[in-house]
Design an enzyme around this catalytic site. Sequence first.
Site, mmCIF file in Angstrom:
data_model
loop_
_atom_site.group_PDB
_atom_site.id
_atom_site.type_symbol
_atom_site.label_atom_id
_atom_site.label_comp_id
_atom_site.label_asym_id
_atom_site.label_seq_id
_atom_site.Cartn_x
_atom_site.Cartn_y
_atom_site.Cartn_z
ATOM 1 N N CYS A 278 -26.518 2.333 -3.536
ATOM 2 C CA CYS A 278 -26.202 3.644 -4.124
ATOM 3 C C CYS A 278 -27.473 4.126 -4.810
ATOM 4 O O CYS A 278 -28.538 4.141 -4.191
ATOM 5 C CB CYS A 278 -24.995 3.553 -5.057
ATOM 6 S SG CYS A 278 -25.177 2.341 -6.382
ATOM 7 N N GLN A 279 -27.391 4.468 -6.095
ATOM 8 C CA GLN A 279 -28.593 4.848 -6.844
ATOM 9 C C GLN A 279 -29.220 3.636 -7.529
ATOM 10 O O GLN A 279 -30.433 3.492 -7.574
ATOM 11 C CB GLN A 279 -28.241 5.919 -7.886
ATOM 12 C CG GLN A 279 -29.389 6.375 -8.776
ATOM 13 C CD GLN A 279 -30.425 7.219 -8.039
ATOM 14 O OE1 GLN A 279 -30.151 7.762 -6.973
ATOM 15 N NE2 GLN A 279 -31.620 7.331 -8.616
ATOM 16 N N THR A 280 -28.343 2.741 -8.060
ATOM 17 C CA THR A 280 -28.841 1.571 -8.808
ATOM 18 C C THR A 280 -28.086 0.285 -8.454
ATOM 19 O O THR A 280 -28.147 -0.681 -9.193
ATOM 20 C CB THR A 280 -28.703 1.808 -10.327
ATOM 21 O OG1 THR A 280 -27.293 1.961 -10.641
ATOM 22 C CG2 THR A 280 -29.470 3.033 -10.788
ATOM 23 N N HIS A 281 -27.374 0.268 -7.342
ATOM 24 C CA HIS A 281 -26.487 -0.837 -6.951
ATOM 25 C C HIS A 281 -25.448 -1.125 -8.035
ATOM 26 O O HIS A 281 -25.185 -2.264 -8.391
ATOM 27 C CB HIS A 281 -27.263 -2.105 -6.592
ATOM 28 C CG HIS A 281 -26.402 -3.152 -5.925
ATOM 29 N ND1 HIS A 281 -25.356 -2.835 -5.092
ATOM 30 C CD2 HIS A 281 -26.413 -4.519 -5.995
ATOM 31 C CE1 HIS A 281 -24.779 -3.961 -4.674
ATOM 32 N NE2 HIS A 281 -25.396 -4.990 -5.206
ATOM 33 N N HIS A 282 -24.861 -0.047 -8.544
ATOM 34 C CA HIS A 282 -23.684 -0.146 -9.412
ATOM 35 C C HIS A 282 -22.462 0.334 -8.637
ATOM 36 O O HIS A 282 -21.520 -0.431 -8.406
ATOM 37 C CB HIS A 282 -23.903 0.689 -10.693
ATOM 38 C CG HIS A 282 -22.633 1.156 -11.330
ATOM 39 N ND1 HIS A 282 -22.484 2.404 -11.884
ATOM 40 C CD2 HIS A 282 -21.430 0.552 -11.478
ATOM 41 C CE1 HIS A 282 -21.249 2.545 -12.358
ATOM 42 N NE2 HIS A 282 -20.595 1.446 -12.114
ATOM 43 N N ARG A 283 -22.499 1.587 -8.156
ATOM 44 C CA ARG A 283 -21.387 2.080 -7.340
ATOM 45 C C ARG A 283 -21.211 1.230 -6.079
ATOM 46 O O ARG A 283 -20.088 0.967 -5.645
ATOM 47 C CB ARG A 283 -21.624 3.552 -6.966
ATOM 48 C CG ARG A 283 -21.500 4.516 -8.123
ATOM 49 C CD ARG A 283 -21.891 5.934 -7.746
ATOM 50 N NE ARG A 283 -23.333 6.118 -7.658
ATOM 51 C CZ ARG A 283 -23.926 7.259 -7.308
ATOM 52 N NH1 ARG A 283 -23.187 8.310 -6.968
ATOM 53 N NH2 ARG A 283 -25.239 7.367 -7.267
ATOM 54 N N SER A 284 -22.318 0.805 -5.503
ATOM 55 C CA SER A 284 -22.226 -0.028 -4.292
ATOM 56 C C SER A 284 -21.765 -1.444 -4.610
ATOM 57 O O SER A 284 -21.530 -2.238 -3.692
ATOM 58 C CB SER A 284 -23.559 -0.049 -3.543
ATOM 59 O OG SER A 284 -24.639 -0.400 -4.381
#
Length: 274
Positions: free
Chosen positions: A229-235
């Site tokens: 995602c943007q920071t591998h939080h949502r992903s």
Amino acid sequence: MAELALLIEPEQLAAELGNEQLLILDTCSADNYRTHHIPGAVHIPPAELQAGTKPAVGKIPEKKRLEALFSAAGLNADKHVVVYDDEGGGWAGRLIWTLDVLGHTRYSYINGGLQAWLAAGLPVTTELPTSAPSGFSGEWHESVIAEATDVLDAIDDPEQAIWDARSAEEYRGEKVVAQRGGHIPGAVNIDWLELMDRQRNLRLVDLDALQQRLDSLGLSKDKTIITHCQTHHRSGLSYLAMKILGYEKIKGYHGSWSEWGNREDTPINTGDTP
């Protein structure tokens, strides 16, 4: 204690509260943890799961820092970890990915997290648990970490696929939160929010329907799937959903768009076409 599955319902954990074999980890906001948390749950501040170094703030912290974090929480090889958050699974998934990196694979995710727990009328507390430091030592597993070079290699590889868990606006390049906007060539866009069922307290959507959708978009189990995602939080949620579906070859691109979009040498597409 019977071994818990990866995906459990709140009532299944409620029946095991107080079991010394369990370590419950809360990745909710600090305010939510102070207001109400599952009895015995140890708070893992989400920011502690990311290195925080710009521009790619979401990269995984160094091993020593993570070992100190989980040692303070009381993790050891004998513990079965139960993870939850207050947002539908992003931070919980990021935590499970982190445990995979460290080689601790005995864990469960509470379907719907804190919201489902509260909706079920199950007990909460403001009491802070006491946990003796455990001296946890992990074994680093690079196999679940994707670097930018791995993503570059995946772009033209038919045996790999890329799942972009950001919003459609970010994917198309209309919303830009790095030096450049757009998406990795070939990446498939399914917004992480589409994995949550708002009618069922943020539980995961129907898993059979999700699997059919993933297959139709080329994100099938036979491939190595890199998610970001943007920071591998949502992903973290897309990673977790694939784990629950039984995918065996998944990687989290921890640099994510904050790395890719801030480099000048990485290929980028815009618009709806992968």
